[in-house]
Design an enzyme around this catalytic site. Structure first.
Site, PDB file in Angstrom:
ATOM      1  N   SER A  10       0.738  -0.847  -0.151  1.00 47.87           N
ATOM      2  CA  SER A  10      -0.251   0.139  -0.084  1.00 47.87           C
ATOM      3  C   SER A  10       0.864   1.324   0.331  1.00 47.87           C
ATOM      4  O   SER A  10       0.872   2.410  -0.508  1.00 47.87           O
ATOM      5  CB  SER A  10      -1.160   0.134   0.931  1.00 47.87           C
ATOM      6  OG  SER A  10      -0.482   0.320   2.484  1.00 47.87           O
ATOM      7  N   GLU A  11       2.070   0.971   0.476  1.00 47.85           N
ATOM      8  CA  GLU A  11       3.084   2.355   0.810  1.00 47.85           C
ATOM      9  C   GLU A  11       4.404   2.146   0.777  1.00 47.85           C
ATOM     10  O   GLU A  11       4.402   0.882   1.298  1.00 47.85           O
ATOM     11  CB  GLU A  11       2.665   3.142   2.306  1.00 47.85           C
ATOM     12  CG  GLU A  11       1.691   4.235   1.198  1.00 47.85           C
ATOM     13  CD  GLU A  11       0.574   4.019   2.253  1.00 47.85           C
ATOM     14  OE1 GLU A  11      -0.748   4.273   1.649  1.00 47.85           O
ATOM     15  OE2 GLU A  11       0.107   2.572   2.697  1.00 47.85           O
ATOM     16  N   THR A  12       5.478   2.275   0.337  1.00 46.64           N
ATOM     17  CA  THR A  12       6.414   2.115  -0.112  1.00 46.64           C
ATOM     18  C   THR A  12       7.190   3.655   0.672  1.00 46.64           C
ATOM     19  O   THR A  12       6.742   4.905  -0.093  1.00 46.64           O
ATOM     20  CB  THR A  12       7.353   2.497  -1.398  1.00 46.64           C
ATOM     21  OG1 THR A  12       6.603   0.747  -1.775  1.00 46.64           O
ATOM     22  CG2 THR A  12       8.740   1.734  -0.800  1.00 46.64           C
TER      23      THR A  12
END
Length: 282
Positions: free
Chosen positions: A50-52
């Site tokens: 979902s996020e990096t």
């Protein structure tokens, strides 16, 4: 010409995780000042989390580090679980805060305070960039995409602190867990839904977060949404103090967030755990 590949320290951290693999993972690349925006977005697309995030040297004199946050599709000005997971990774790799017990993160949304309490971290909810009632057409689209009737909703509000959240409140966590959204109909909307558990439940509230426009149909555990929901619920008197949230149940997780009201701030906290530590070639 051969492609130049550099190695960077790398962490993968499970956030809001009361136990192993219970929360929401974030990929964290350290010492990422030399990467371009295109390289960051490409890697975030590849990780498909979902996020990096990418840790860089701060440009603001009060910040401990700068953070850039990417979904598989685009960059975000702020997000909650990446904030805590990246702070955990930065400390884990030997980062030294300027102040005892507190970190200051610089990101596109501004400066975000993060405090340490034993093994947990909590961030101060940033100001909402949009609040108030949701326009009827937008709310109608959100309701239709959730597959429910307007009469089932106890309240709705913009709770946007960067990603674009719309908050919708249902009468129970059971109704939240039963939702079967139509993501095509939801389109680019970012919809968060909250309902209360019974007194003997696993937390005070259950939450689900839907963000198909970011290539993340359902986010396992979401700090930014819960920060916005807390500001809304406290402002309207639905809650009058601290509470807990469980999120990710439908996805086989058991993320746990704590909402604490203290020092004129709303703090969103939980446990972060490093799951992978090594180096990544980019």
């Amino acid at each position: 010409m051969p492609t130049v590949v550099n190695e960077y320290p790398f962490s993968q951290v499970d956030v809001f995780a009361p136990g192993p693999k219970a929360g929401n993972p974030v990929a964290v690349v350290h010492d990422a000042d030399g990467l371009t925006t295109e390289q960051m977005q490409s890697f975030a697309n590849w990780t498909n989390l979902s996020e990096t995030t990418f840790l860089q040297k701060p440009t603001h004199p009060e910040a401990d580090y700068r953070l850039r946050i990417f979904t598989p599709a685009s960059e975000l000005p702020f997000a909650g679980h990446p904030t805590l997971g990246s702070a955990h990774a930065w400390l884990d790799k030997g980062g030294q805060p300027r102040r005892d017990g507190e970190l200051v993160q610089e990101c596109e949304a501004g400066l975000v305070k993060i405090r340490r309490a034993d093994t947990d971290l909590a961030f101060a909810a940033p100001p909402l960039v949009r609040s108030g009632g949701v326009e009827p057409a937008v709310l109608g689209q959100a309701i239709a995409s959730l597959g429910i009737e307007a009469a089932e909703i106890l309240g709705s509000n913009w709770v946007d602190n960067g990603p674009g959240w719309i908050g919708i409140r249902l009468e129970s966590a059971r109704k939240v867990l039963e939702l079967q959204p139509d993501f095509a109909l939801m389109g680019q909307l970012c919809v968060g839904v909250i309902g209360s558990y019974a007194p003997d439940g696993p937390a005070d509230f259950g939450v689900r977060a839907f963000v198909p426009g970011f290539s993340v149909p359902e986010d396992p555990v979401t700090g930014s949404l819960n920060a916005g929901l807390a500001q809304w619920l406290l402002g309207e008197g639905v809650v009058d103090g601290d509470y807990t949230v469980q999120q990710g149940t439908v996805l086989g997780r058991g993320g746990l967030l704590t909402i604490t009201v203290e020092d004129e701030n709303i703090w969103v906290g939980g446990t972060s755990r490093t799951v992978v530590s090594g180096r990544v070639s980019l």
